[in-house]
Design an enzyme around this catalytic site. Sequence first.
Site: not given
Lengths: 472, 389
Positions: B82, B336
């Site tokens: 991430c 996201h």
Amino acid sequence: MAGITSYGAYIPWNRLSRADIAKAWGGFAAQGEKAIANWDEDSLTMAVAAALDCLKGVDRSAVDGLFFATTSSPYREKQAASTIALATDLRREARCVDLDGSLRGASTGITLALDGVKSGSARSVLVTAADSRMGAAQGEFEQLLGDAAAAVLIGNKNVIATVEDTYTVTNEFIDLWRSAEDGYVRSWEDRFILGEGYTATVSAAVKQFMSKHKLTPKAITKFVAYGPDLRTHQGLAKSLGFEPAQTQDTLINAVGNSGAAEALLMLVAALEEAKAGDTILFSGYGDGSDVILFKVTPEIEKARDHRGVKGYINNKKVMPSYQKYLKWRGMIPTESARRPAPIPPSVTAMWREQKKNLSLYGAKCMACGKLQFPPQVLCVYCQDKGMKFEDVRMAEKQAKVFTFTHDYLAASIDPPTTVTVVDFEGGGRGAFECADRDIAEIKIDTPVEMTFRKVSHLLGIHNYYWKTRPVR
Amino acid sequence: METIKNRVAIVGMGCTTFKEHFNKDADDLIVEAAFEAFEDAGIEPKDIQAAWVGTTQGTTGMSLARPLKLQYIPVTRVENMCATGSDTFRNACYAVAAGIYDVVLALGFEKLKDAGISGLGGGGYPNSGVEPRGTPPGSFSRLAPRYFHRYGIDQAKGKELLGRIAVKNHHNGSLNPKAMFQREITLEQAIKAPLVAAPYLGLFDCCGVSDGAAAAVICRADMAKKFRPDPIFVKACALVSGPGEGQIRTDYDYTHFEENTRAAQMAYREAGIKNPLKEITLAEVHDCFTITELVICEDMAWAPRGKMKEFIEGGVFELEGELAVNPDGGLKSYGHPIGASGLRMLYECYKQLQGKAGPRQRKKDGYAVVHNLGGGPGGCNTAVNIVGL
């Protein structure tokens, strides 16, 4: 003299009330409840639990064999005993055998183990039996059959019950069966199979044995015999002259008919109550009968440190619903989670990681002395370039919950997936799924123990690993 | 050893809306973000000398070269879970600082919503398959019981503190036309939402999963004013890849990320920041879950250990507070798309420092911080990039 040197048992935490089954379908409810393996348990994992109970405090380097009796092996082709041997940390040289297909496998296993011990080919042999048989929905077997496991160690040192003699008769008889395609137990008309099969066979075998040894029923402290159901079992014992107080309970009311495990589970329950000098007449049934006469020795008092039937029978949770049982057993199709398809395990990686995954070994760094799990190439504490470690078995250590989560998003047969991060006694930390848990009982510092479970079944591969379970 | 400070400038940025772009594929999103950045910088695709592309699911440099029809220039694909977007930017900055290129592109993207699943998928090499089943909320939620236990905060209060973070980030998102969720929520909604990872994380404690792309045009600092009058300068680029000790060592406390602490100190040193709470105007941090934001604020040394309760209740990190955290709505509201997030965070910092953040506008001075994390408690990659005027 050879005989039993230790014993152990395992009864799953979950129980299903027979009244709840009857409520779903209507019709007659048999008494009591049945023990049911959790969705991540099978006959192999239950056998591991019973075997570990039996092996508590036992020198495993002297165990030269492991016999596993079941009619519900996870594999049709692939041994289960070899997996049990790794999970229970036995030597690679221990002779592993599956006694598959017969309800009489446990008593057969005892006679074979005795042959090995008496001949000197084995110092001791672990005989374990477990079953998780399925009765189709709405049928008698669904109510009758339960899941359990038991184990005894056969040897000739510190014997707690010597074997006085054994007798075996084989009888080709089709009473209960499952062919290769069958998922559920089938049977023939009950008056025939119970009368001409079970009662006639066991009765003749026991009478033959007693007459050979000039035994009267009064000379027997406990008659421990497999029973297909309560009534037939009681009828047999009565016809052989045994009083109800002499007749060991089948545990059918509390556990169910646990198939290949039933007689051995009864034997363990009898040993728990036995005193030095007691005589136990034991009989297994299935395609014939084995009869074994045990005499209990004073050593029995030194072998009480096992959970056994006593430790497990009241340690339970009654299932909130019958539907959940249907789901656990795959008896109804359910909608799958909207999550990625599970990835099958790599058999190569499973093989490479056997010692960690099946035997649950951690490693203690020889340079800094810190224990760590899983084993690392370089020590996680001191990064010592020597890379020397001592193997340490973690599976039988207790641990405490450091932190945890109940994950509702993860795909599971029984969500949420509880993951515990635990610290082992003596060092080492690991993250493990938590089995047999009530959500409310998982807290920081909750004591847990390790339990061997099935973590996936993909491509027909049963993949086993360890989970935590609250100490109860 | 030299630092990156003031050697590289951002002269153009682009960012798509982050949402379920069911009618767009990755190429559409890449082109949209890149062309916004090119236009913002006043350049053409042919002016780009090299590019870095960040994605966790795409493959190779061609995933960028193909849609943009880049004409035979080097493109490097970056993947760091991430933290991918921020590491993509960092690598691009270093190539410029090294003097190899004058003008480069850093772009991150992800197309997640074609998978037909809730949350993020798995992936990775085949393995023995014994690791506990889990999801990102399951992993990050392990922080919460430990944090609240350690600091003597009961479960109801803990849920409330996390709820306040969700309410703040939803509020900020409601002011952002590019955010996935543009609506306010109440504290009660946050606290009473269905559980995702019990006992603490409910639906509103989890960030949105979306599709999107974001891009930055980067050049040598001394050239920056040729492109625009208000370039933004890179003050620090820090990355820490953890050794994963926390998942094994018994001395890991599950109330902090060592990687965050180390990356923050590394970045503050490079930027010359002595008092982070005072010198930093705004920060975009990796609030994949509310508990993550709570812990990050302590790791970044904006609140002392164990004091987030007082800081949350004091409104320190709200839009009007001392240090606005996630003024654009954060992962929580903006969404996201993994590879794009680090550059999306940078996009907000860039717009804020240029005074172009509309209703979310903070004062235009001080430092803006991007904190981007990939992995989980006990083992992660943390990137901290700092920009300023």
